[in-house]
Design a protein around this motif. Structure first.
Motif, PDB file in Angstrom:
ATOM      1  N   ARG A   1      11.459  15.241 -27.821  1.00 37.44           N
ATOM      2  CA  ARG A   1      11.520  15.517 -29.255  1.00 37.44           C
ATOM      3  C   ARG A   1      12.556  16.596 -29.555  1.00 37.44           C
ATOM      4  NH1 ARG A   1       6.829  17.591 -32.962  1.00 37.44           N
ATOM      5  NH2 ARG A   1       5.955  17.995 -30.912  1.00 37.44           N
TER       6      ARG A   1
ATOM      7  N   TRP B   1       8.307  14.451 -38.446  1.00 36.30           N
ATOM      8  CA  TRP B   1       7.679  13.651 -37.387  1.00 36.30           C
ATOM      9  C   TRP B   1       6.224  13.358 -37.729  1.00 36.30           C
ATOM     10  CZ3 TRP B   1      10.616  11.797 -33.583  1.00 36.30           C
ATOM     11  CH2 TRP B   1      11.795  12.461 -33.247  1.00 36.30           C
TER      12      TRP B   1
ATOM     13  N   PHE C   1       6.492  10.630 -32.662  1.00 37.09           N
ATOM     14  CA  PHE C   1       6.405  10.990 -31.254  1.00 37.09           C
ATOM     15  C   PHE C   1       5.029  10.572 -30.767  1.00 37.09           C
ATOM     16  CE2 PHE C   1       4.849  14.704 -33.478  1.00 37.09           C
ATOM     17  CZ  PHE C   1       3.828  15.208 -32.700  1.00 37.09           C
TER      18      PHE C   1
ATOM     19  N   VAL D   1       9.934   8.274 -30.279  1.00 35.19           N
ATOM     20  CA  VAL D   1       9.902   9.041 -29.036  1.00 35.19           C
ATOM     21  C   VAL D   1       8.641   8.631 -28.278  1.00 35.19           C
ATOM     22  CG1 VAL D   1       9.727  11.343 -28.034  1.00 35.19           C
ATOM     23  CG2 VAL D   1      11.188  10.966 -30.028  1.00 35.19           C
TER      24      VAL D   1
END
Length: 126
Positions: free
Chosen positions: A13, A26, A44, A76
């Motif tokens: 990240r 995020w 993420f 991610v």
């Protein structure tokens, strides 16, 4: 779409924020709502998001829907295909499904990066 993969705790990240030259908003795949992924800038813990959607019934069209509705998302995720094979069948299924979804997303992604020890390598740049 940008897909960033790597082992756990490898700085994926932070690498994404540095690479993009900005802090993006995020969502955490461990706890976000299902629909959040279709409008967020980045996710993420994507591998944990997949685990959660498998428990509630696997949406067959999920990768296509994500690419259609949020083509600019940054994803991610941890690589799960290395190391010891899980004992539990459900964990093996999750690992395989995550790999298959990520493979499908990587095929359509504009960029794919692999991060090791905080160092990223571009493995696809369309």
């Amino acid at each position: 779409m940008i897909l960033i993969v790597g082992g756990a705790f490898q700085g994926k990240r932070a690498y994404a924020n540095n690479y993009l030259k900005k802090e993006i908003h995020w969502i955490d795949g461990k706890e976000c709502e299902y629909d959040d992924i279709f409008s967020s800038e980045g996710i993420f813990n994507f591998h944990l998001f997949v685990k959660r959607i498998l428990r509630t019934g696997e949406p067959d069209q999920f990768p296509e829907q994500l690419m259609r509705e949020n083509p600019d998302i940054v994803i991610v995720t941890d690589e799960l295909g290395y190391g010891v094979v899980p004992v539990e069948a459900s964990d093996r299924a999750w690992r395989e499904k995550t790999g298959r979804i990520c493979t499908e997303l990587a095929e359509q992604a504009d960029e794919v990066h692999r991060v090791v020890c905080g160092v990223g390598m571009v493995i696809k740049n369309a």
